[in-house]
Write a protein that holds these residues in place. Structure first.
Motif, mmCIF file in Angstrom:
data_model
loop_
_atom_site.group_PDB
_atom_site.id
_atom_site.type_symbol
_atom_site.label_atom_id
_atom_site.label_comp_id
_atom_site.label_asym_id
_atom_site.label_seq_id
_atom_site.Cartn_x
_atom_site.Cartn_y
_atom_site.Cartn_z
ATOM 1 N N THR A 1 -2.408 -5.862 -4.118
ATOM 2 C CA THR A 1 -2.818 -4.640 -3.433
ATOM 3 C C THR A 1 -4.292 -4.348 -3.676
ATOM 4 O OG1 THR A 1 -0.577 -3.779 -3.647
ATOM 5 C CG2 THR A 1 -2.292 -2.186 -3.141
ATOM 6 N N GLU A 2 -4.738 -4.515 -4.899
ATOM 7 C CA GLU A 2 -6.144 -4.263 -5.218
ATOM 8 C C GLU A 2 -7.059 -5.257 -4.505
ATOM 9 O OE1 GLU A 2 -9.438 -2.392 -6.517
ATOM 10 O OE2 GLU A 2 -7.377 -1.672 -6.569
ATOM 11 N N ILE B 1 10.302 4.994 1.972
ATOM 12 C CA ILE B 1 9.397 3.956 2.493
ATOM 13 C C ILE B 1 9.594 3.825 4.000
ATOM 14 C CG2 ILE B 1 8.806 1.501 2.443
ATOM 15 C CD1 ILE B 1 9.816 1.516 -0.514
ATOM 16 N N SER B 2 10.854 3.811 4.427
ATOM 17 C CA SER B 2 11.184 3.710 5.844
ATOM 18 C C SER B 2 10.531 4.833 6.641
ATOM 19 C CB SER B 2 12.707 3.752 6.005
ATOM 20 O OG SER B 2 13.070 3.821 7.347
ATOM 21 N N HIS B 3 10.624 6.039 6.111
ATOM 22 C CA HIS B 3 10.029 7.199 6.783
ATOM 23 C C HIS B 3 8.506 7.065 6.858
ATOM 24 C CE1 HIS B 3 9.421 11.345 8.026
ATOM 25 N NE2 HIS B 3 8.549 11.462 7.032
ATOM 26 N N LEU B 4 7.878 6.681 5.761
ATOM 27 C CA LEU B 4 6.418 6.574 5.727
ATOM 28 C C LEU B 4 5.891 5.477 6.659
ATOM 29 C CD1 LEU B 4 5.868 7.034 1.898
ATOM 30 C CD2 LEU B 4 5.179 8.637 3.709
ATOM 31 N N PHE C 1 0.838 -1.209 0.000
ATOM 32 C CA PHE C 1 0.000 0.000 0.000
ATOM 33 C C PHE C 1 0.870 1.254 0.000
ATOM 34 C CE2 PHE C 1 -3.849 -2.204 2.109
ATOM 35 C CZ PHE C 1 -4.499 -2.342 0.900
ATOM 36 N N CYS C 2 1.925 1.252 0.798
ATOM 37 C CA CYS C 2 2.824 2.400 0.898
ATOM 38 C C CYS C 2 3.484 2.675 -0.453
ATOM 39 C CB CYS C 2 3.879 2.130 1.966
ATOM 40 S SG CYS C 2 5.097 3.435 2.151
ATOM 41 N N ILE C 3 3.990 1.633 -1.087
ATOM 42 C CA ILE C 3 4.647 1.803 -2.384
ATOM 43 C C ILE C 3 3.643 2.303 -3.422
ATOM 44 C CG2 ILE C 3 5.805 0.579 -4.275
ATOM 45 C CD1 ILE C 3 7.018 -1.259 -2.048
ATOM 46 N N GLN C 4 2.444 1.751 -3.383
ATOM 47 C CA GLN C 4 1.427 2.186 -4.342
ATOM 48 C C GLN C 4 1.095 3.667 -4.160
ATOM 49 O OE1 GLN C 4 -2.728 0.754 -4.116
ATOM 50 N NE2 GLN C 4 -2.417 0.085 -6.245
ATOM 51 N N ARG D 1 9.162 -0.124 -7.049
ATOM 52 C CA ARG D 1 7.833 -0.021 -7.665
ATOM 53 C C ARG D 1 7.107 -1.360 -7.543
ATOM 54 N NH1 ARG D 1 5.926 3.374 -10.963
ATOM 55 N NH2 ARG D 1 4.947 1.792 -12.234
ATOM 56 N N LEU D 2 5.786 -1.298 -7.625
ATOM 57 C CA LEU D 2 5.003 -2.525 -7.659
ATOM 58 C C LEU D 2 5.076 -3.139 -9.053
ATOM 59 C CD1 LEU D 2 1.677 -1.533 -5.829
ATOM 60 C CD2 LEU D 2 3.686 -2.642 -4.873
ATOM 61 N N THR D 3 5.080 -4.458 -9.096
ATOM 62 C CA THR D 3 4.921 -5.167 -10.358
ATOM 63 C C THR D 3 3.423 -5.334 -10.604
ATOM 64 O OG1 THR D 3 4.906 -7.309 -9.274
ATOM 65 C CG2 THR D 3 7.067 -6.458 -9.984
#
Length: 149
Positions: free
Chosen positions: A106-107, A58-61, A40-43, A97-99
Motif C-alpha cells: 500500500t505504501e 468494505i463492500s459499502h465503501l 487502500f480501503c482497508i488501510q 486488516r492489512l498485514t
C-alpha cells in the motif's frame, strides 16, 4: 457511434485512449488495480477502527457486492496481504486488516500514485491541472444525474 469528427466523437475517442492508459497497472505492482483499491480501503478503515473492517463495510465503501469483496479478500489473504481476525467484542464478526506485507504494498502504491500525479501536474502545469480537476468534477456531477441523457 459514427466517426464523424464531431466534438462528442473526439471526446469519446479521448476517453477510450485514457481508459487504455491503465496508469494504475503501470505501477509495476504485484497486485491488480482492484487489489490496490481494496488495500487502500482497508488501510483507511484501520485508521478509524484499529481492529479492521467487516466485509460489509468494505463492500459499502467500494460500492461492490459483499461476495465480490469476500472473493477478493480471500485472494489477498492467500498472498499474505490481509488477514481475517475475530472481533474482540463480538466473536461472530470477522474483521479484515492489512498485514505488514499489505502495508508495504500500500505504501509503495501510494508513493507511485503520488509520483504519477505529480508528474502529470508538472507536465500539464498548474493552470491546466486546475482546469482538468474542474472539468473532471463537472463530469462527475453530470454522471451522477443520469436523467441528463
Amino acid at each position: 457511434m459514427e466517426n464523424d469528427g464531431s466534438v462528442s466523437q473526439r471526446l469519446f475517442q479521448s476517453f477510450m485512449r485514457f481508459r487504455r492508459l491503465k496508469w494504475m497497472e503501470q505501477q509495476d505492482s504485484c497486485c491488480r488495480p482492484s487489489d490496490i483499491r481494496l488495500l487502500f480501503c482497508i488501510q483507511r478503515g484501520q485508521d478509524s477502527n484499529e481492529s479492521g473492517l467487516k466485509i460489509s463495510e468494505i463492500s459499502h465503501l467500494l460500492r461492490v457486492r459483499a461476495p465480490t469483496v469476500t472473493q477478493q479478500v480471500s485472494g489477498m489473504e492467500a498472498q499474505g496481504m490481509v488477514e481475517r481476525r475475530t472481533d474482540e467484542n463480538d466473536k461472530r464478526v470477522i474483521r479484515v486488516r492489512l498485514t505488514n506485507a499489505g502495508e508495504a504494498v500500500t505504501e509503495t502504491a501510494r508513493k507511485r500514485t503520488h509520483a504519477w500525479f505529480s508528474g502529470l501536474v508538472k507536465y500539464l502545469g498548474e493552470e491546466d491541472s486546475e482546469h482538468l480537476v474542474h472539468l473532471l468534477d463537472k463530469i462527475s456531477e453530470f454522471s451522477i444525474g443520469d436523467d441528463k441523457l
